[in-house]
Every structure is written in structure tokens, then in C-alpha cells.
Scaffold this motif. Sequence first.
Motif, PDB file in Angstrom:
ATOM      1  N   SER A 152       0.832  -1.206   0.000  1.00 11.78           N
ATOM      2  CA  SER A 152       0.000   0.000   0.000  1.00 11.78           C
ATOM      3  C   SER A 152       0.864   1.253   0.000  1.00 11.78           C
ATOM      4  O   SER A 152       2.008   1.252   0.460  1.00 11.78           O
ATOM      5  N   ALA A 153       0.313   2.326  -0.535  1.00  8.38           N
ATOM      6  CA  ALA A 153       1.062   3.581  -0.684  1.00  8.38           C
ATOM      7  C   ALA A 153       1.128   4.322   0.645  1.00  8.38           C
ATOM      8  O   ALA A 153       0.467   5.344   0.851  1.00  8.38           O
ATOM      9  N   HIS A 154       1.895   3.775   1.575  1.00 14.28           N
ATOM     10  CA  HIS A 154       2.145   4.398   2.871  1.00 14.28           C
ATOM     11  C   HIS A 154       3.650   4.501   3.086  1.00 14.28           C
ATOM     12  O   HIS A 154       4.433   3.850   2.398  1.00 14.28           O
ATOM     13  N   THR A 155       4.029   5.300   4.059  1.00 14.28           N
ATOM     14  CA  THR A 155       5.451   5.442   4.349  1.00 14.28           C
ATOM     15  C   THR A 155       6.008   4.108   4.840  1.00 14.28           C
ATOM     16  O   THR A 155       5.295   3.328   5.479  1.00 14.28           O
ATOM     17  N   PRO A 156       7.293   3.811   4.565  1.00 11.00           N
ATOM     18  CA  PRO A 156       7.890   2.559   5.044  1.00 11.00           C
ATOM     19  C   PRO A 156       7.803   2.395   6.552  1.00 11.00           C
ATOM     20  O   PRO A 156       7.607   1.284   7.048  1.00 11.00           O
TER      21      PRO A 156
ATOM     22  N   GLY B  11       2.403  16.660   6.438  1.00 14.25           N
ATOM     23  CA  GLY B  11       2.042  16.853   5.041  1.00 14.25           C
ATOM     24  C   GLY B  11       1.282  15.659   4.508  1.00 14.25           C
ATOM     25  O   GLY B  11       1.152  14.634   5.179  1.00 14.25           O
ATOM     26  N   THR B  12       0.756  15.791   3.309  1.00 12.21           N
ATOM     27  CA  THR B  12       0.014  14.711   2.663  1.00 12.21           C
ATOM     28  C   THR B  12       0.991  13.756   1.978  1.00 12.21           C
ATOM     29  O   THR B  12       1.869  14.192   1.224  1.00 12.21           O
ATOM     30  N   HIS B  13       0.838  12.478   2.229  1.00 15.86           N
ATOM     31  CA  HIS B  13       1.769  11.497   1.674  1.00 15.86           C
ATOM     32  C   HIS B  13       1.617  11.404   0.156  1.00 15.86           C
ATOM     33  O   HIS B  13       0.501  11.400  -0.380  1.00 15.86           O
ATOM     34  N   ASN B  14       2.756  11.338  -0.536  1.00 22.55           N
ATOM     35  CA  ASN B  14       2.758  11.157  -1.987  1.00 22.55           C
ATOM     36  C   ASN B  14       4.071  10.487  -2.380  1.00 22.55           C
ATOM     37  O   ASN B  14       4.880  10.112  -1.518  1.00 22.55           O
ATOM     38  N   SER B  15       4.277  10.349  -3.666  1.00 19.83           N
ATOM     39  CA  SER B  15       5.461   9.632  -4.156  1.00 19.83           C
ATOM     40  C   SER B  15       6.763  10.377  -3.871  1.00 19.83           C
ATOM     41  O   SER B  15       7.844   9.805  -3.992  1.00 19.83           O
ATOM     42  N   HIS B  16       6.686  11.667  -3.513  1.00 21.03           N
ATOM     43  CA  HIS B  16       7.891  12.455  -3.244  1.00 21.03           C
ATOM     44  C   HIS B  16       8.195  12.548  -1.745  1.00 21.03           C
ATOM     45  O   HIS B  16       9.060  13.334  -1.349  1.00 21.03           O
TER      46      HIS B  16
ATOM     47  N   PRO C 150      16.218  17.221  17.775  1.00 22.56           N
ATOM     48  CA  PRO C 150      17.525  17.024  17.116  1.00 22.56           C
ATOM     49  C   PRO C 150      17.414  16.661  15.646  1.00 22.56           C
ATOM     50  O   PRO C 150      18.254  17.050  14.834  1.00 22.56           O
ATOM     51  N   GLY C 151      16.399  15.911  15.277  1.00 19.64           N
ATOM     52  CA  GLY C 151      16.181  15.534  13.884  1.00 19.64           C
ATOM     53  C   GLY C 151      14.744  15.804  13.479  1.00 19.64           C
ATOM     54  O   GLY C 151      13.861  15.976  14.324  1.00 19.64           O
ATOM     55  N   PRO C 152      14.453  15.876  12.178  1.00 15.97           N
ATOM     56  CA  PRO C 152      13.088  16.167  11.726  1.00 15.97           C
ATOM     57  C   PRO C 152      12.122  15.030  12.059  1.00 15.97           C
ATOM     58  O   PRO C 152      12.422  13.855  11.860  1.00 15.97           O
ATOM     59  N   LEU C 153      10.975  15.380  12.592  1.00 16.14           N
ATOM     60  CA  LEU C 153       9.898  14.427  12.846  1.00 16.14           C
ATOM     61  C   LEU C 153       8.800  14.688  11.825  1.00 16.14           C
ATOM     62  O   LEU C 153       8.255  15.787  11.764  1.00 16.14           O
ATOM     63  N   MET C 154       8.463  13.679  11.030  1.00 12.83           N
ATOM     64  CA  MET C 154       7.514  13.855   9.943  1.00 12.83           C
ATOM     65  C   MET C 154       6.281  12.988  10.170  1.00 12.83           C
ATOM     66  O   MET C 154       6.388  11.829  10.576  1.00 12.83           O
ATOM     67  N   THR C 155       5.124  13.567   9.914  1.00 11.15           N
ATOM     68  CA  THR C 155       3.857  12.846  10.013  1.00 11.15           C
ATOM     69  C   THR C 155       3.108  13.006   8.694  1.00 11.15           C
ATOM     70  O   THR C 155       2.911  14.137   8.225  1.00 11.15           O
ATOM     71  N   ALA C 156       2.706  11.886   8.117  1.00 16.84           N
ATOM     72  CA  ALA C 156       2.038  11.921   6.809  1.00 16.84           C
ATOM     73  C   ALA C 156       0.538  11.789   6.970  1.00 16.84           C
ATOM     74  O   ALA C 156       0.047  10.881   7.645  1.00 16.84           O
TER      75      ALA C 156
END
Length: 357
Positions: A152-156, A234-239, A266-272
Motif C-alpha cells: 500500500s502507498a504508505h510510508t515505510p 504533510g500529505t503522503h505522496n510519491s515524493h 535534534p532531527g526532523p519528525l515527519m507525520t504523513a
Amino acid sequence: MGGRDGELNKFILKLLHFVLTHNFFIFKDQFYLQQRGTAMGADCAPSYANLFLGMWERLVFGEGGGRLSSHVQCWLRYIDDVLFFWQGTVEQLDEFMGHLNSNNLNIKLTYKHSSRCIDFLDINIEVDQSSTIQTSVHRKSTSVNALLHASSAHTPSTIRAIPTGQFLRTRRICSSDAVFESQSADLRGRFRDRGYSNRCIRRGYLRAKRTPRQQLLNYIPKYQQSDPPVRFIGTHNSHWQTVREILKKHWPVLRSDPILAELLPPGPLMTARRSKNLRDILLIFGADRSRDMLKLYPMYRMKTSDIATWQLEDWDEDIPFPIEHALFSIYMHVHAASLLFLFLVPSTSGIYLCVAP
């Protein structure tokens, strides 16, 4: 309560009253207004249901609650699902449930009881021969393997986290190691069927096995600090992965600022956020809409003729359809439990896409 808090409460109650009394919906070109209850999916619905049933519980166990309420030894509720322990006869239990259903609040309860084993939400509760309560994961007989597919098209990170979360849930619910191992074996098979690698499955299983169950039963605050960390949402996409690499590369530049250094981790935390899926794009209401090579038709009633074909019946005579009462092959794989069925029908004027919930 007066002052600013009192005014804020009045304002919230006015908004809630508006939401509860203005739930309009459309069916076959006719508008309807819901007269009682709240709309499913409304943000306020769970809180409203909790408050409503909390008021009802005060009536049940208050001064006018009746003599049979004293037989309830423990009462546990999750929104509108109730588990309680009864000390009395079955006849008294039936009388008590009849008393609960005799109300003018539109609350009607269905119930089942057992002296040995019962299901509550996703938990199976059983009393063994030594009168000890044992728990395990409950799955309905009609349940299907609805785990998110590994492709499925979700983050690893999301895909990797699903087996870990499911095994930890199984570890938390199962009261014995033997039951945990048995249900973990079933869970591993279901993950394999959904395309997960053995390494990913084993990682989740071992983490759950090595975690003490009591630790999982204890409440752990999500954030130990007063303020949650700053996240990039942000919204998850292929980029998505490319954006992550760019953030990681230039994150030290942001943290070089003395003010931002105190706010940023200390590092970027990302939520899709979830991007639009096929159902979001195709499920439409109202009049027909043309989309290049596709024509979209809302809601057709389907009847099964055999495994490979379906018989299509036009639900509304006002909705045009090129071929009536014909059999069409399914041109794409459709899961039997899907909320959306897609049928590609060739025609001289293009391709027709039929959508059925």
C-alpha cells in the motif's frame, strides 16, 4: 460557573446544539433532516454519546434506579458497549434488562450472558476451572484479513510499525504466554498473506514477546514533556522520501538559529496525512459528472449471478445507463469485503465506470 468559563461553555453548547439539530442528508435527490441522535462520523459524536449515556447511568444507579441494580458488582462501559458482572439469578437479570429498556431516551439494549465465557469488543473473557479470569483476542467468525497490504502507498515506517503494533496488542490482551504464542502464529500467517516480509513480522513478534505484559497494561503518557515536539505534517505522496532527505540535509541550518534550537528536536519528525484514495475520488453525489474517458454513476444495486460475473440493476430510472440488466465480467480484482466495487464496462462511447457501495 460564571465569568469567561461560563460564557465559553454557553458558546460550546450553542455550537453543539446547532450540529445536533442540523444534520441534513440527501437520498435519491430528496433532502432529509435527522430528527434524533447524532450523525455517524461527526467529530463530536463520541463525546456526545459518552455524556448522554453517562446521564442515563445516573438514572440507572441513582435513587430511582430500582432494587435490582444492587446485583451489579462491576459496571464497565466503552461509549455504548457495556460489560458488567451480575450476582443473581438469570430471571433477575432478564428483569433488570427489561427495566433498562423501559425508558423514553430511545435506548434499547441487546445482551448476552454466560457464567463461563463472553466476548466484549475485541476481548474474549473466560473463567477457567480454578475460577481465574483468562483473556485472549476475539475475532468475529465473519472477520476477514483486513490488515493493510504491505504494498500500500504508505510510508515505510508505517508499514513496519503495523506488525509491531498488532503483536503488542495481542501481547497486552492475552493473559497467558501459551495463548499469546498460539494467536501470534495465526497473526504471522495473516501478515504473510498481506505481503509482509518475514523479517518485518519477526521484528514485531520479538519486540512484543520481550516486553513484559504488565508494562503494556500500564498507562504511559504519549509525551513526557509539557509540549509535544514540533512536527512536519504533510500529505503522503510519491515524493515523501525525497522531502524527508531534504529536511534531514538542511535541518542543521534551522537548528543553528538560537531560538529555533530550543523548539526543534535534534532531527526532523515527519507525520504523513492520508492522501485521497480511489474511493474518495470516485464516490460522488448528485448529478452525473464527466471525467474525460470515464463517466461516473453513483450507487447501483448489485446481485450476484456467479463468482465471475454480476448482474447490474439500475436503481434509479432517472440515471441513464447504456446497457440494462446485462452481465459484466469483473475487469479488476475486487475483494469481497471492500466498501467499493468497481466495474469497467466497454462501450462504443468510451469506458463506463460503475460504483457500488
